[in-house]
Design an enzyme around this catalytic site. Structure first.
Site, PDB file in Angstrom:
ATOM      1  N   HIS A 151       3.788  -6.669   0.404  1.00  0.00           N
ATOM      2  CA  HIS A 151       4.505  -7.046   2.189  1.00  0.00           C
ATOM      3  C   HIS A 151       4.346  -8.534   2.159  1.00  0.00           C
ATOM      4  O   HIS A 151       3.815  -9.261   0.981  1.00  0.00           O
ATOM      5  CB  HIS A 151       2.820  -5.582   2.661  1.00  0.00           C
ATOM      6  CG  HIS A 151       3.223  -6.669   3.714  1.00  0.00           C
ATOM      7  ND1 HIS A 151       2.902  -7.028   5.394  1.00  0.00           N
ATOM      8  CD2 HIS A 151       4.027  -5.016   5.125  1.00  0.00           C
ATOM      9  CE1 HIS A 151       3.476  -6.917   6.380  1.00  0.00           C
ATOM     10  NE2 HIS A 151       4.234  -5.906   6.501  1.00  0.00           N
ATOM     11  N   SER A 183       3.151   9.983  -3.393  1.00  0.00           N
ATOM     12  CA  SER A 183       3.038   9.071  -2.666  1.00  0.00           C
ATOM     13  C   SER A 183       4.003  10.119  -1.543  1.00  0.00           C
ATOM     14  O   SER A 183       4.735  10.750  -1.762  1.00  0.00           O
ATOM     15  CB  SER A 183       4.534   7.767  -2.769  1.00  0.00           C
ATOM     16  OG  SER A 183       5.029   7.375  -2.002  1.00  0.00           O
TER      17      SER A 183
END
Lengths: 459, 459
Positions: free
Chosen positions: A177, A380
């Site tokens: 991120h 996921s």
């Protein structure tokens, strides 16, 4: 990408018609003597209506929100469609509305307390205990707090790491991120970017090379659980193994786990990698508004109490026992989290995780069956596929795009009907973009792997 | 000081009976299968009731909150008494309740926008424009955002300063908010503590000595508008004058103004010092939940666009245009601020400021008339006086205490009846603490000035 509506005097910015109009409503009012409340309420209702309209798909008519009740009923019935962002919009906190009449402030360390009588510390401590239990650390051995979101969790975890190892080097994968790189700069930490595998997870072979090249400095490692774009889960066990192989003993490394979304999902999936303080980690953070769902951005960070004790000693000279990043902290956020945990329960959370994962597989299969390149990592809910060639389409479905790929995050508010609707439109539009086969789809093997690519070379 | 209620396994902490009970209610529930909503709602109602009860003064009976409506009616009628904290509890955001059904997220730069369709960017830009106008900077020349509170505003302002002057030294007075020292440590900035005058404001004579001693490094100066404990306003004009005298040209200093509470009050008082971008300042921040009143901590930071452009260029390599401290940002906070500004208007804000200042003078005079040492700075609503000798008394009135002094912050929810009630009880109790004159009150001349002290030496 959608541009925010901003003043026309700020050159280089553009507003969409909707926001321009909305802004006019807001600006048109005179300020000096205060506006009548009914007028302000009507602006709010209008805004709430645009929020709903902007996010409704496949409903053959417009809705106008006339009253609060009407708004709620619309909200409950319809799908708020944020497909590309890991934000759960499926929540109802009506029971907490009375608390919006108070400013609740959990300023400072939740275990030290503050002298503000309007706080929600007991709720916060409940939430922290819950996460400490989830991540296998005893109540007497952890410290943590409810943050304003994932970035503050990372700010805290990496600060604790840096204070442990002032000359430590920060290692993080290129798929991390952006907040991690921002924080390295803020904290004046040397940051080394590690390659990622196709799945998005950190490349441990490259990590090993880098660790050996900087073996005189302690290592502060940020791990993505999982990555923002592809949901790749960095392999904690392998990273610990690599550290051992490189002779980094326990007193020379610190691992922070950025568990923004998947940190809340892995514990509810059989066979998933386990994030646990029984392993050699220093801190874990998750975002509260992602999987759990919360109107306001928030999060949780948990670390080992022994680090905080050291940090506290260090900051004593400044006469502050506040070792949070922000000072005043929302007293409402912990109550939202408490409520979500309570109302769902472990079984409810597990069911939600399973539903999201199942629907993510459904979408991936629908796209693959239609001959479209798509990837879904194990454990996921982020389906990665060819970027739409029409930005308006991406915007309408709030897709997050990067380079040649886009993704849908299958959160709790996403239904099978929405996915069908999305897939149908995408397949149809893609055929137009590719002129019925005249144009070849781009090669995205580097992004999602050759086995998932359908370009002329790989299909 | 009130201790937060924390798990008994965390040694060295104690719970008050009230919190112990509250925590039992929260903990007693089984979690696995989720709790029924009515039970959770009853916990919330019970909590709301304790919030009210904890803060009611001088009402001869207990109140039990049975329903939401009952709660609201109680809240509207009674005085929520936070006397020692600069938090305005006098607000009503019922018009905004419908928006609590949405997660609103203004992630990133408000002027760059994000692709999230559920944001409140136009409201945020309105608020920012409003403050830019208040602080005399053109729309084309400022940048800013709505923060999670005063600390984030300071985090941002000081980061902008540090990026302007990487080898700059941070100067701030010893009366500064603890967040400033925390931030210096986080950012690895050299920080020099400047003495304060008795009023709490920065001692410019000492500042001058320090500047001359470090004249080879640029200066990053944090100014308190005003200080947390005494409401002392650092003299901006004098600081700029001192910088000039020390040959610090405009390209060698950066001034950040921490305007947490008073930053919102000074502009509405005749003759008050003026914070303005027409002067050589770099950034200003205020807390939104302080003077304006907001259920959730928030704030505003405004800086010059040219600094941000430079910062953006610097961070481009990390592929992020997010130059806020946090990433995901509350979309609700800007709407709370927008609503407060709109519903009050400039005249409403001015009236509120005048009322607070007037009542602060009333309290100071009542205490002084009773022979009690008390101080009130010009343009401030913070009344400083002898610390009560009974901690329970301080706790009951939520007073903030430090050393030998305590303070009351006269916010909008504080009424003349509350002040009378407080003063009466304080005067009566003090007479008991001092055994009817047998014991002399402590000398607090160093804290509030000899002219305000009533110890045997100074009265």
């Amino acid at each position: 990408m959608e541009e925010a509506c901003i003043p026309s005097t700020h050159a280089s910015k553009q507003c969409s018609g909707k926001e321009e109009k909305q802004r006019d409503i807001i600006e048109d009012m005179k300020l000096a003597s205060g506006e009548p409340e009914p007028i302000l309420a009507s602006v709010i209702n209008h805004y709430a209506q645009t929020l709903i309209q902007h996010n409704i798909r496949n409903l053959g008519r417009n809705y106008y929100v006339i009253s609060y009740l009407c708004l709620i009923s619309l909200h409950n019935k319809l799908h708020i469609c944020i497909a590309g962002y890991p934000i759960n919009q499926n929540f109802n906190y009506d029971a907490l509305l009375p608390l919006l009449h108070f400013h609740l402030n959990n300023a400072g360390d939740p275990f030290f307390g503050n002298s503000l009588s309007l706080s929600s510390i007991p709720f916060e401590v409940f939430v922290l205990d819950w996460f400490a239990n989830l991540w296998d650390i005893e109540k007497t051995k952890y410290w943590g707090y409810v943050t304003t979101g994932g970035t503050e969790g990372n700010l805290h975890g990496l600060l604790v790491g840096r204070e442990q190892f002032p000359d430590g080097i920060l290692y993080t994968s290129q798929d991390s991120h952006y907040s991690i790189f921002k924080i390295a700069r803020m904290y004046r930490m040397k940051c080394v970017k590690v390659n990622s595998l196709v799945s998005g997870e950190i490349d441990c072979v490259h990590l090993k090379t880098l660790l050996l090249a900087h073996k005189h400095n302690p290592a502060i490692i940020n791990l993505n659980i999982g990555t923002t774009m592809k949901g790749g889960i960095d392999n904690l066990d392998l990273v610990i193994e690599v550290l051992k192989e490189c002779d980094f003993t326990r007193d020379r490394f610190y691992i922070h786990c950025d568990g923004a979304l998947s940190g809340m999902m892995l514990p509810f999936q059989n066979g998933a990698p386990k994030i646990s303080f029984k392993k050699s980690i220093g801190s874990v953070t998750i975002s509260g508004h992602k999987f759990l769902g919360c109107p306001i951005p928030c999060g949780v960070v948990i670390t080992r109490l022994k680090y905080i004790k050291k940090l506290s000693r260090n900051v004593e000279y400044i006469a502050s026992r506040d070792i949070t990043i922000t000072g005043s902290r929302s007293g409402h956020s912990p109550i939202f989290l408490w409520y979500a945990l309570k109302v769902k329960g472990l079984i409810g959370l597990q069911n939600e995780v399973h539903k999201c994962i199942m629907l993510a597989h459904y979408l991936k299969n629908r796209l693959r069956d239609a001959g479209i390149a798509a990837m879904l990592n194990d454990f996921s809910n982020i389906v990665v596929f060819e970027r739409p060639l029409d930005d308006d389409f991406a915007l309408r479905w709030s897709l997050a795009c990067k380079g040649n790929i886009a993704h849908v995050v299958v959160m709790q508010h996403v239904t099978i009907e929405m996915l069908d609707s999305f897939a149908r439109e995408y397949i149809q539009k893609r055929s137009i973009w590719l002129k019925g086969g005249e144009i070849q789809p781009p090669c995205i093997a580097n992004d999602i792997g050759a086995e998932n690519c359908v370009c002329s070379l790989h299909k």
